[in-house]
Write a protein that holds these residues in place. Structure first.
Motif, PDB file in Angstrom:
ATOM      1  N   TYR A 165     -46.022 -23.948  -1.519  1.00 38.04           N
ATOM      2  CA  TYR A 165     -44.345 -23.377  -1.260  1.00 38.04           C
ATOM      3  C   TYR A 165     -44.361 -22.923  -0.296  1.00 38.04           C
ATOM      4  CZ  TYR A 165     -44.663 -26.672  -4.871  1.00 38.04           C
ATOM      5  OH  TYR A 165     -45.760 -27.882  -6.558  1.00 38.04           O
ATOM      6  N   GLY A 166     -45.406 -22.082  -0.034  1.00 40.62           N
ATOM      7  CA  GLY A 166     -44.612 -20.954   1.319  1.00 40.62           C
ATOM      8  C   GLY A 166     -44.016 -19.894   0.550  1.00 40.62           C
ATOM      9  N   ILE A 167     -44.457 -19.210  -0.652  1.00 41.18           N
ATOM     10  CA  ILE A 167     -43.444 -18.334  -0.676  1.00 41.18           C
ATOM     11  C   ILE A 167     -44.797 -17.023  -1.293  1.00 41.18           C
ATOM     12  CG2 ILE A 167     -42.283 -19.895  -1.796  1.00 41.18           C
ATOM     13  CD1 ILE A 167     -43.674 -19.724  -4.590  1.00 41.18           C
ATOM     14  N   HIS A 168     -43.711 -15.910  -1.297  1.00 45.59           N
ATOM     15  CA  HIS A 168     -44.711 -15.019  -2.614  1.00 45.59           C
ATOM     16  C   HIS A 168     -43.977 -14.588  -3.363  1.00 45.59           C
ATOM     17  CE1 HIS A 168     -47.895 -11.962  -2.353  1.00 45.59           C
ATOM     18  NE2 HIS A 168     -46.937 -10.855  -2.654  1.00 45.59           N
ATOM     19  N   PHE A 169     -44.259 -14.530  -4.752  1.00 46.60           N
ATOM     20  CA  PHE A 169     -43.700 -13.860  -5.768  1.00 46.60           C
ATOM     21  C   PHE A 169     -43.935 -12.724  -6.230  1.00 46.60           C
ATOM     22  CE2 PHE A 169     -46.086 -17.907  -8.156  1.00 46.60           C
ATOM     23  CZ  PHE A 169     -44.542 -18.568  -8.381  1.00 46.60           C
ATOM     24  N   LEU A 210     -36.819 -25.050  -3.843  1.00 46.72           N
ATOM     25  CA  LEU A 210     -36.558 -24.522  -2.679  1.00 46.72           C
ATOM     26  C   LEU A 210     -36.165 -24.550  -2.371  1.00 46.72           C
ATOM     27  CD1 LEU A 210     -41.058 -24.100  -2.932  1.00 46.72           C
ATOM     28  CD2 LEU A 210     -38.906 -22.396  -3.912  1.00 46.72           C
ATOM     29  N   ASN A 211     -35.803 -26.182  -1.919  1.00 43.28           N
ATOM     30  CA  ASN A 211     -34.224 -26.332  -0.346  1.00 43.28           C
ATOM     31  C   ASN A 211     -32.721 -26.276  -0.787  1.00 43.28           C
ATOM     32  OD1 ASN A 211     -36.631 -26.366   1.349  1.00 43.28           O
ATOM     33  ND2 ASN A 211     -36.942 -28.290   0.612  1.00 43.28           N
ATOM     34  N   TRP A 212     -32.792 -25.723  -2.168  1.00 37.37           N
ATOM     35  CA  TRP A 212     -31.092 -26.386  -2.744  1.00 37.37           C
ATOM     36  C   TRP A 212     -30.354 -24.765  -2.214  1.00 37.37           C
ATOM     37  CZ3 TRP A 212     -28.164 -28.584  -6.153  1.00 37.37           C
ATOM     38  CH2 TRP A 212     -27.146 -27.967  -7.140  1.00 37.37           C
ATOM     39  N   PRO A 213     -31.069 -23.960  -2.155  1.00 39.93           N
ATOM     40  CA  PRO A 213     -30.231 -22.699  -1.266  1.00 39.93           C
ATOM     41  C   PRO A 213     -29.210 -23.298   0.588  1.00 39.93           C
ATOM     42  CG  PRO A 213     -31.449 -21.706  -2.289  1.00 39.93           C
ATOM     43  CD  PRO A 213     -32.345 -23.067  -2.501  1.00 39.93           C
ATOM     44  N   LEU A 214     -30.881 -24.276   0.841  1.00 39.00           N
ATOM     45  CA  LEU A 214     -30.618 -24.143   2.196  1.00 39.00           C
ATOM     46  C   LEU A 214     -29.562 -25.733   2.060  1.00 39.00           C
ATOM     47  CD1 LEU A 214     -30.706 -24.934   4.839  1.00 39.00           C
ATOM     48  CD2 LEU A 214     -33.022 -26.406   4.987  1.00 39.00           C
ATOM     49  N   GLU A 215     -29.784 -26.531   1.419  1.00 38.77           N
ATOM     50  CA  GLU A 215     -28.957 -27.830   1.444  1.00 38.77           C
ATOM     51  C   GLU A 215     -27.374 -27.346   1.079  1.00 38.77           C
ATOM     52  OE1 GLU A 215     -30.030 -30.872   2.488  1.00 38.77           O
ATOM     53  OE2 GLU A 215     -31.658 -29.934   2.349  1.00 38.77           O
ATOM     54  N   VAL A 237     -33.835 -14.860   6.778  1.00 34.86           N
ATOM     55  CA  VAL A 237     -33.775 -14.866   5.484  1.00 34.86           C
ATOM     56  C   VAL A 237     -34.403 -14.369   4.125  1.00 34.86           C
ATOM     57  CG1 VAL A 237     -31.155 -14.636   5.766  1.00 34.86           C
ATOM     58  CG2 VAL A 237     -32.212 -16.269   3.855  1.00 34.86           C
ATOM     59  N   PRO A 238     -34.767 -13.314   3.566  1.00 27.53           N
ATOM     60  CA  PRO A 238     -35.991 -13.604   2.354  1.00 27.53           C
ATOM     61  C   PRO A 238     -35.330 -14.563   1.555  1.00 27.53           C
ATOM     62  CG  PRO A 238     -34.245 -11.542   2.389  1.00 27.53           C
ATOM     63  CD  PRO A 238     -33.710 -12.555   2.992  1.00 27.53           C
ATOM     64  N   LYS A 239     -37.261 -15.404   0.976  1.00 29.56           N
ATOM     65  CA  LYS A 239     -36.690 -16.923   0.252  1.00 29.56           C
ATOM     66  C   LYS A 239     -36.520 -16.460  -0.745  1.00 29.56           C
ATOM     67  CE  LYS A 239     -40.110 -19.106   3.171  1.00 29.56           C
ATOM     68  NZ  LYS A 239     -42.136 -19.440   3.408  1.00 29.56           N
ATOM     69  N   LEU A 240     -35.842 -18.019  -1.665  1.00 29.00           N
ATOM     70  CA  LEU A 240     -35.257 -17.220  -2.866  1.00 29.00           C
ATOM     71  C   LEU A 240     -36.050 -18.125  -3.434  1.00 29.00           C
ATOM     72  CD1 LEU A 240     -31.352 -17.511  -2.593  1.00 29.00           C
ATOM     73  CD2 LEU A 240     -32.676 -15.533  -2.924  1.00 29.00           C
ATOM     74  N   ILE A 241     -36.584 -17.834  -4.708  1.00 29.51           N
ATOM     75  CA  ILE A 241     -37.630 -18.701  -5.472  1.00 29.51           C
ATOM     76  C   ILE A 241     -37.097 -18.730  -6.828  1.00 29.51           C
ATOM     77  CG2 ILE A 241     -40.125 -18.727  -6.893  1.00 29.51           C
ATOM     78  CD1 ILE A 241     -40.593 -16.062  -4.769  1.00 29.51           C
ATOM     79  N   PRO A 242     -36.936 -20.000  -7.711  1.00 34.49           N
ATOM     80  CA  PRO A 242     -35.968 -20.551  -8.461  1.00 34.49           C
ATOM     81  C   PRO A 242     -36.979 -20.279  -9.349  1.00 34.49           C
ATOM     82  CG  PRO A 242     -37.760 -22.182  -7.055  1.00 34.49           C
ATOM     83  CD  PRO A 242     -37.185 -21.154  -6.606  1.00 34.49           C
ATOM     84  N   VAL A 243     -35.897 -19.817 -10.435  1.00 35.69           N
ATOM     85  CA  VAL A 243     -36.529 -18.717 -11.640  1.00 35.69           C
ATOM     86  C   VAL A 243     -36.095 -19.667 -13.291  1.00 35.69           C
ATOM     87  CG1 VAL A 243     -36.350 -17.188 -13.509  1.00 35.69           C
ATOM     88  CG2 VAL A 243     -36.115 -16.708 -11.134  1.00 35.69           C
ATOM     89  N   TYR A 244     -35.412 -20.350 -13.030  1.00 39.93           N
ATOM     90  CA  TYR A 244     -34.302 -21.316 -13.943  1.00 39.93           C
ATOM     91  C   TYR A 244     -33.266 -22.270 -13.462  1.00 39.93           C
ATOM     92  CZ  TYR A 244     -33.154 -22.903 -19.391  1.00 39.93           C
ATOM     93  OH  TYR A 244     -32.531 -23.360 -20.027  1.00 39.93           O
TER      94      TYR A 244
END
Length: 185
Positions: free
Chosen positions: A33-37, A73-78, A115-122
């Protein structure tokens, strides 16, 4: 962070907990997913993997679930695109807003990658991957209506699962996250 405390909160709310992700699985998810926890989310996910409700099925590699994860993962951009197209959203740091909507959306997409990626938690609660350190705030993200919803991952779970109220958030201790903190209302 007290992982055992978070696990107890999840159990009290009848969240299904599966074995945590292995180091190899964490790496695979991050690569996929191209992320880093950030370290605290990584620690939690390696201890237990909450599933069901609105948790992210990180272990599930079925095409349908992977599509759902990509959507989250795309929700913030959308949401940002929607507010660029339909509302007056335009951060000053992006420069002058183009008069052409498509050009404005292209700028939004380009700036989002910076910008820093946002990772969904819940649900629609997200933690930024940067800075890559423990204690990042958790944001509630709905389009560009973004608020702090926990000073840290542990404090977020206290709030989400009824151990504290929104009014008890100590905003003085919330870490500033580039771009996202500026959007918080």
């Amino acid at each position: 962070m007290d992982v055992a405390y978070i696990i107890d909160l999840l159990r009290e709310d009848d969240v299904t907990l599966t074995p945590g992700l292995s180091t190899e699985e964490i790496t695979e998810v991050e690569d996929r997913y191209g992320i880093h926890f950030p370290p605290d989310l990584r620690e939690l996910l390696m201890s237990v993997l909450p599933i069901g409700k609105s948790f992210i099925p990180w272990r599930d590699t079925s095409p349908q679930r992977m599509g759902v994860i990509r959507q989250r993962l795309n929700w913030p951009l959308e949401g940002m695109i929607f507010d660029v197209e339909q509302n007056i959203f335009w951060p000053s740091e992006w420069g002058e807003r183009p008069t052409d909507v498509e050009e404005a959306v292209d700028t939004c997409k380009r700036e989002f990658l910076r910008v820093p990626k946002l990772i969904p938690v819940y649900g629609h609660r997200y933690i930024p991957e940067q800075p890559c350190e423990e204690g990042n705030p958790v944001f509630s993200v709905y389009q560009t209506d973004i608020i702090v919803y926990g000073e840290s991952l542990q404090e977020y779970f206290k709030l989400e699962f009824g151990e504290k109220t929104y009014e008890q958030i100590d905003f003085e201790t919330v870490k500033t996250v580039r771009f996202w903190s500026d959007l918080c209302s």
